[in-house]
Design an enzyme around this catalytic site. Sequence first.
Site, mmCIF file in Angstrom:
data_model
loop_
_atom_site.group_PDB
_atom_site.id
_atom_site.type_symbol
_atom_site.label_atom_id
_atom_site.label_comp_id
_atom_site.label_asym_id
_atom_site.label_seq_id
_atom_site.Cartn_x
_atom_site.Cartn_y
_atom_site.Cartn_z
ATOM 1 N N ASP A 69 -61.451 74.395 17.068
ATOM 2 C CA ASP A 69 -60.167 74.161 16.697
ATOM 3 C C ASP A 69 -59.589 74.925 15.724
ATOM 4 O O ASP A 69 -58.442 75.426 15.811
ATOM 5 C CB ASP A 69 -59.870 72.579 16.608
ATOM 6 C CG ASP A 69 -60.681 72.218 15.408
ATOM 7 O OD1 ASP A 69 -61.810 72.579 15.008
ATOM 8 O OD2 ASP A 69 -60.452 71.140 14.783
ATOM 9 N N TYR A 70 -60.209 75.212 14.544
ATOM 10 C CA TYR A 70 -59.917 76.125 13.398
ATOM 11 C C TYR A 70 -59.275 77.431 13.614
ATOM 12 O O TYR A 70 -58.379 77.765 13.741
ATOM 13 C CB TYR A 70 -60.682 75.975 12.303
ATOM 14 C CG TYR A 70 -60.066 76.550 10.973
ATOM 15 C CD1 TYR A 70 -59.079 75.794 10.122
ATOM 16 C CD2 TYR A 70 -60.393 77.710 10.689
ATOM 17 C CE1 TYR A 70 -58.514 76.296 9.069
ATOM 18 C CE2 TYR A 70 -59.893 78.420 9.315
ATOM 19 C CZ TYR A 70 -58.990 77.420 8.913
ATOM 20 O OH TYR A 70 -58.533 78.240 7.592
ATOM 21 N N CYS A 71 -60.552 77.995 14.431
ATOM 22 C CA CYS A 71 -60.172 79.236 15.021
ATOM 23 C C CYS A 71 -58.996 79.442 15.868
ATOM 24 O O CYS A 71 -58.418 80.464 15.917
ATOM 25 C CB CYS A 71 -61.663 80.001 15.669
ATOM 26 S SG CYS A 71 -62.848 79.934 14.549
#
Length: 199
Positions: A69-71
């Site tokens: 999700d961060y990427c």
Amino acid sequence: MLINNAGIVSGKTTLDLTDAMIERTMQVNTTSHMHTIREFLPDMIANKKGHIVSIASMAGMAGIPGLPDYCASKWGAIAIDESLRGELKKSGHYGYIKTTCICPYYINTGMFEGAKRSFPLYILSPEEVVTRIVNAIRQEEAYVVIPWRGNVIFLTKMLPTSWVDRISSVLGISSSMDDFKGRGAMVNRIPGLDLQKIK
């Protein structure tokens, strides 16, 4: 000047993430950029002066296990910056409104506590990152990777996927989040998260 600096990280794998974690990460790390830009850009255009700085991440330039999700959210931030730069140039406003996208490796702020370095990169100090950001703004640089040696990632885009996966494994990139702790409890990692939704 507008600096989009808000960022949160869950540090969970794809199957361990909840819908609430994914949505909160995207809202803070990506969608918020669109809202702030839309709020401040009209006045910048009217005043014929402005600079929009997007704090993204090297994690937005390549997928990392444990950070799906961060990427995705940081790639979104990079894409927003690239699109905006193109729009400003196309509309003739780029002469007086600049954009700068900052893509650092993991920073030693507690947010990525437990994350490991991967060759040839290293855990960055906040002071090093701040100094580089200030210089990038002053020099009106469009795209900055911190540390500079991180630009090697652009070369990997020309390699076969199987090679990239192997290199990621050998250099420790794919295992860099294996010991991630972050800021402890999930409520500290993702402020505003509805705890009832992550059970």
